[in-house]
Design an enzyme around this catalytic site. Structure first.
Site, PDB file in Angstrom:
ATOM      1  N   MET A  34       0.853  -1.195   0.000  1.00 56.89           N
ATOM      2  CA  MET A  34       0.000   0.000   0.000  1.00 56.89           C
ATOM      3  C   MET A  34       0.887   1.242   0.000  1.00 56.89           C
ATOM      4  SD  MET A  34      -3.444  -0.939   2.066  1.00 56.89           S
ATOM      5  CE  MET A  34      -2.835  -0.673   3.710  1.00 56.89           C
ATOM      6  N   ALA A  36       4.095   3.964   0.859  1.00 54.89           N
ATOM      7  CA  ALA A  36       4.820   4.486   2.033  1.00 54.89           C
ATOM      8  C   ALA A  36       5.912   3.470   2.386  1.00 54.89           C
ATOM      9  CB  ALA A  36       3.887   4.731   3.209  1.00 54.89           C
ATOM     10  N   HIS A  41       9.525  -3.381   3.168  1.00 51.63           N
ATOM     11  CA  HIS A  41       9.046  -3.601   1.792  1.00 51.63           C
ATOM     12  C   HIS A  41      10.220  -3.856   0.839  1.00 51.63           C
ATOM     13  CE1 HIS A  41       5.660  -0.860   3.235  1.00 51.63           C
ATOM     14  NE2 HIS A  41       5.016  -1.937   2.858  1.00 51.63           N
ATOM     15  N   GLY A 151       5.084 -10.243   3.772  1.00 54.92           N
ATOM     16  CA  GLY A 151       5.857 -10.215   5.012  1.00 54.92           C
ATOM     17  C   GLY A 151       5.115 -10.928   6.134  1.00 54.92           C
ATOM     18  N   LYS A 153       5.090  -9.929   9.066  1.00 49.73           N
ATOM     19  CA  LYS A 153       4.593  -8.899   9.989  1.00 49.73           C
ATOM     20  C   LYS A 153       3.059  -8.979  10.088  1.00 49.73           C
ATOM     21  CE  LYS A 153       3.942  -4.710  11.845  1.00 49.73           C
ATOM     22  NZ  LYS A 153       2.717  -4.308  11.251  1.00 49.73           N
TER      23      LYS A 153
HETATM   24  O1  PAF Z   1      -0.183  -5.739   3.532  1.00 47.12           O
HETATM   25  C1  PAF Z   1      -0.614  -4.826   2.794  1.00 47.12           C
HETATM   26  O2  PAF Z   1       0.054  -3.830   2.536  1.00 47.12           O
HETATM   27  C2  PAF Z   1      -2.016  -4.933   2.206  1.00 47.12           C
HETATM   28  O3  PAF Z   1      -2.899  -5.546   3.095  1.00 47.12           O
HETATM   29  C3  PAF Z   1      -2.040  -5.642   0.842  1.00 47.12           C
HETATM   30  C4  PAF Z   1      -1.567  -7.077   0.933  1.00 47.12           C
HETATM   31  C5  PAF Z   1      -1.166  -4.874  -0.151  1.00 47.12           C
HETATM   32  C6  PAF Z   1      -3.469  -5.666   0.284  1.00 47.12           C
HETATM   33  O4  PAF Z   1      -3.988  -4.382   0.139  1.00 47.12           O
END
Ligand code: PAF
Length: 283
Positions: A34, A36, A41, A151, A153
């Site tokens: 998502m 940021a 990531h 992840g 997390k």
């Molecule tokens: O973990 C996330 O960032 C979100 O839940 C995902 C997997 C991108 C789905 O919107």
């Protein structure tokens, strides 16, 4: 060295690019995010590069996984910064659809998340995993990757999505990456940006307390007493409240009692001022 990254914003352009790679015999990994983006990531992208020839990162702040009372409008967004970071780790394509591209007028189909979504986050955020499962099912269908990287997390999310992939025979493999932590143990999360300086100093106690509970459980401690003790320690550390601390089967997230010999996972969610933090530790 940063390389320039291609951005696509429509399913048509995405499929055109992935189709070219497929025609050249290349394998494809997807890292759903998502945005940021933080080092956690970027670690997922680095792992993806080892697992496939080409890496697609999606950035989409998915409205359907937020309740109206949650932080959708203030969720951190920084596409320019994200692009720079993704170029630096060698991602090949950014898939950044608009809300209208992902959910066009008339959209009305949804995935019902399975049993792994019951309890824990699912109890506090009843619509969350339906939204996550639906958007991930769409992302898998749009990108058609060989593998997707998630992840640990968001451990319950990982198990819910594994269950969906298995139940729906989706033709990809999910790969789990260990949680990346700051030096003091705090799990990296885009929501850490909400913490004040004073809250940031308290936040690492979550990992410390969960690690102690995991160690106690592995030595045969009584689960109920261990959990009650962990909750007391979290409140004493300065967290405003504890949503849950639980010990579950690590593979299915089923509830367990002391007699269980399956691999276990300690999972918790706490509140610190206006911020909600989750974390989990293997037993
Ligand atoms: O973990 C996330 O960032 C979100 O839940 C995902 C997997 C991108 C789905 O919107």
């Amino acid at each position: 060295m940063s390389k320039s990254l291609k951005i696509v914003r429509t399913v048509k352009d995405l499929r055109k690019q992935v189709g070219k790679w497929r025609a050249d015999g290349k394998s494809v990994a997807l890292v759903p995010t998502m945005g940021a983006l933080h080092d956690g990531h970027l670690g997922l992208v680095k792992l993806a590069k080892k697992k496939a020839d080409r890496v697609v990162v999606s950035i989409f702040v998915n409205p359907t996984q937020f309740a109206p009372t949650e932080d959708l409008s203030r969720y951190p967004r920084d596409e320019a910064g994200d692009l720079e970071k993704l170029g630096g780790v060698g991602a090949d394509l950014l898939w950044a659809p608009s809300v209208e591209e992902m959910y066009p007028d008339g959209f009305s189909t949804a995935i019902v998340a399975g049993s792994a979504a019951e309890g824990l986050e699912g109890a506090i955020r009843p619509q969350h995993f339906g939204g996550v499962a639906t958007v991930c099912c769409k992302l898998f269908s749009q990108v058609s990757p060989d593998v997707a990287i998630f992840g640990e997390k968001d451990y319950q999310q990982l198990i819910v999505l594994r269950q969906m992939v298995r139940d729906l025979n989706l033709p990809l493999k999910l790969i789990a990456a260990p949680t990346k932590r700051a030096a003091d143990g705090l799990a990296m999360s885009s929501r850490n940006a909400y913490l004040t300086e004073a809250e940031r100093a308290i936040a690492p106690s979550l990992f410390a307390v969960l690690s102690e509970l995991a160690a106690d459980v592995s030595e045969g401690a009584d689960l109920a007493a261990g959990i009650a003790n962990a909750k007391r320690k979290l409140l004493a550390s300065g967290f405003s409240s504890v949503d849950y601390v639980e010990v579950r089967d690590a593979e299915t997230l089923a509830a367990v009692d002391r007699a269980d010999t399956a691999p276990l996972r300690v999972l918790a969610a706490v509140r610190l001022g206006k911020t909600r933090l989750i974390d989990n530790v293997a037993v």
